[in-house]
Design a protein around this motif. Structure first.
Motif, PDB file in Angstrom:
ATOM      1  N   LYS A 169      61.819 122.359 -22.668  1.00 45.58           N
ATOM      2  CA  LYS A 169      63.375 123.518 -23.229  1.00 45.58           C
ATOM      3  C   LYS A 169      63.336 123.637 -22.023  1.00 45.58           C
ATOM      4  O   LYS A 169      64.965 123.410 -21.396  1.00 45.58           O
ATOM      5  CB  LYS A 169      62.529 124.034 -24.116  1.00 45.58           C
ATOM      6  CG  LYS A 169      62.243 124.270 -25.452  1.00 45.58           C
ATOM      7  CD  LYS A 169      61.705 125.152 -26.009  1.00 45.58           C
ATOM      8  CE  LYS A 169      62.049 124.710 -27.445  1.00 45.58           C
ATOM      9  NZ  LYS A 169      61.475 125.724 -28.933  1.00 45.58           N
ATOM     10  N   SER A 170      62.674 123.688 -20.499  1.00 44.48           N
ATOM     11  CA  SER A 170      63.387 124.271 -19.006  1.00 44.48           C
ATOM     12  C   SER A 170      63.830 122.771 -19.342  1.00 44.48           C
ATOM     13  O   SER A 170      62.770 121.555 -18.585  1.00 44.48           O
ATOM     14  CB  SER A 170      62.440 125.048 -18.879  1.00 44.48           C
ATOM     15  OG  SER A 170      62.658 125.546 -17.110  1.00 44.48           O
ATOM     16  N   LYS A 171      65.012 123.183 -17.448  1.00 43.77           N
ATOM     17  CA  LYS A 171      64.941 122.088 -17.159  1.00 43.77           C
ATOM     18  C   LYS A 171      64.417 122.382 -15.358  1.00 43.77           C
ATOM     19  O   LYS A 171      64.230 121.550 -15.087  1.00 43.77           O
ATOM     20  CB  LYS A 171      66.772 121.904 -16.632  1.00 43.77           C
ATOM     21  CG  LYS A 171      67.572 121.750 -18.020  1.00 43.77           C
ATOM     22  CD  LYS A 171      68.704 121.088 -18.099  1.00 43.77           C
ATOM     23  CE  LYS A 171      69.063 119.981 -19.040  1.00 43.77           C
ATOM     24  NZ  LYS A 171      70.411 120.861 -19.677  1.00 43.77           N
ATOM     25  N   LYS A 172      63.982 123.875 -14.566  1.00 47.22           N
ATOM     26  CA  LYS A 172      63.063 124.132 -14.150  1.00 47.22           C
ATOM     27  C   LYS A 172      61.497 123.586 -14.144  1.00 47.22           C
ATOM     28  O   LYS A 172      61.454 123.305 -14.854  1.00 47.22           O
ATOM     29  CB  LYS A 172      63.986 125.442 -13.673  1.00 47.22           C
ATOM     30  CG  LYS A 172      65.039 125.545 -13.884  1.00 47.22           C
ATOM     31  CD  LYS A 172      65.786 127.253 -13.705  1.00 47.22           C
ATOM     32  CE  LYS A 172      67.124 127.460 -13.013  1.00 47.22           C
ATOM     33  NZ  LYS A 172      67.091 128.739 -12.917  1.00 47.22           N
TER      34      LYS A 172
ATOM     35  N   TYR B  74      61.269 131.659 -22.899  1.00 46.82           N
ATOM     36  CA  TYR B  74      60.319 130.517 -23.693  1.00 46.82           C
ATOM     37  C   TYR B  74      59.373 130.036 -22.320  1.00 46.82           C
ATOM     38  O   TYR B  74      60.426 129.458 -21.580  1.00 46.82           O
ATOM     39  CB  TYR B  74      61.047 129.566 -24.360  1.00 46.82           C
ATOM     40  CG  TYR B  74      60.200 128.645 -25.242  1.00 46.82           C
ATOM     41  CD1 TYR B  74      59.758 128.867 -25.837  1.00 46.82           C
ATOM     42  CD2 TYR B  74      60.017 127.555 -24.084  1.00 46.82           C
ATOM     43  CE1 TYR B  74      58.991 128.358 -26.890  1.00 46.82           C
ATOM     44  CE2 TYR B  74      58.833 126.469 -25.200  1.00 46.82           C
ATOM     45  CZ  TYR B  74      58.374 127.036 -26.021  1.00 46.82           C
ATOM     46  OH  TYR B  74      57.546 126.300 -26.975  1.00 46.82           O
ATOM     47  N   PRO B  75      58.707 129.696 -22.422  1.00 49.03           N
ATOM     48  CA  PRO B  75      57.692 130.433 -23.943  1.00 49.03           C
ATOM     49  C   PRO B  75      57.367 132.033 -23.157  1.00 49.03           C
ATOM     50  O   PRO B  75      57.555 132.756 -22.028  1.00 49.03           O
ATOM     51  CB  PRO B  75      56.402 130.209 -23.806  1.00 49.03           C
ATOM     52  CG  PRO B  75      56.201 129.458 -22.820  1.00 49.03           C
ATOM     53  CD  PRO B  75      57.495 129.615 -22.052  1.00 49.03           C
ATOM     54  N   SER B  76      57.071 133.004 -24.280  1.00 52.63           N
ATOM     55  CA  SER B  76      56.986 134.004 -24.431  1.00 52.63           C
ATOM     56  C   SER B  76      55.941 134.874 -22.715  1.00 52.63           C
ATOM     57  O   SER B  76      54.757 134.168 -23.262  1.00 52.63           O
ATOM     58  CB  SER B  76      57.114 134.813 -25.544  1.00 52.63           C
ATOM     59  OG  SER B  76      55.987 136.407 -25.486  1.00 52.63           O
ATOM     60  N   ILE B  77      56.797 135.872 -22.550  1.00 51.10           N
ATOM     61  CA  ILE B  77      55.466 136.583 -21.432  1.00 51.10           C
ATOM     62  C   ILE B  77      53.705 137.221 -22.021  1.00 51.10           C
ATOM     63  O   ILE B  77      52.913 136.821 -22.033  1.00 51.10           O
ATOM     64  CB  ILE B  77      56.068 137.745 -20.709  1.00 51.10           C
ATOM     65  CG1 ILE B  77      54.746 137.888 -19.479  1.00 51.10           C
ATOM     66  CG2 ILE B  77      56.583 138.723 -21.340  1.00 51.10           C
ATOM     67  CD1 ILE B  77      55.186 136.749 -18.435  1.00 51.10           C
TER      68      ILE B  77
END
Length: 68
Positions: free
Chosen positions: A42-45, A3-6
């Motif tokens: 949504k991402s932690k990175k 997420y998100p889509s490529i």
């Protein structure tokens, strides 16, 4: 699943290579400054957070700057 889509990401930039460059540069900025422009990522990175900013149109792309 990414997420998100490529597919959605490549619709906003001209190529995958430009996408990688922009995401890496923004991820470094986030790592150094800790200022994320997405309210609840949504991402932690850092790279994931940079991609989320890109998909939500929080980043202004300067093509001449991205090519440096």
């Amino acid at each position: 699943m990414l997420y998100p889509s490529i597919d959605k990401l490549t619709a906003q930039v001209e190529s995958k290579y430009t996408l990688v460059t922009i995401a890496a540069k923004r991820a470094r900025q986030i790592r150094e400054n800790s200022q994320i422009q997405v309210e609840k990522p949504k991402s932690k990175k850092f790279v994931g957070q940079a991609l989320e900013e890109l998909i939500e149109n929080q980043l202004v792309l300067d093509v001449s700057e991205a090519r440096k």
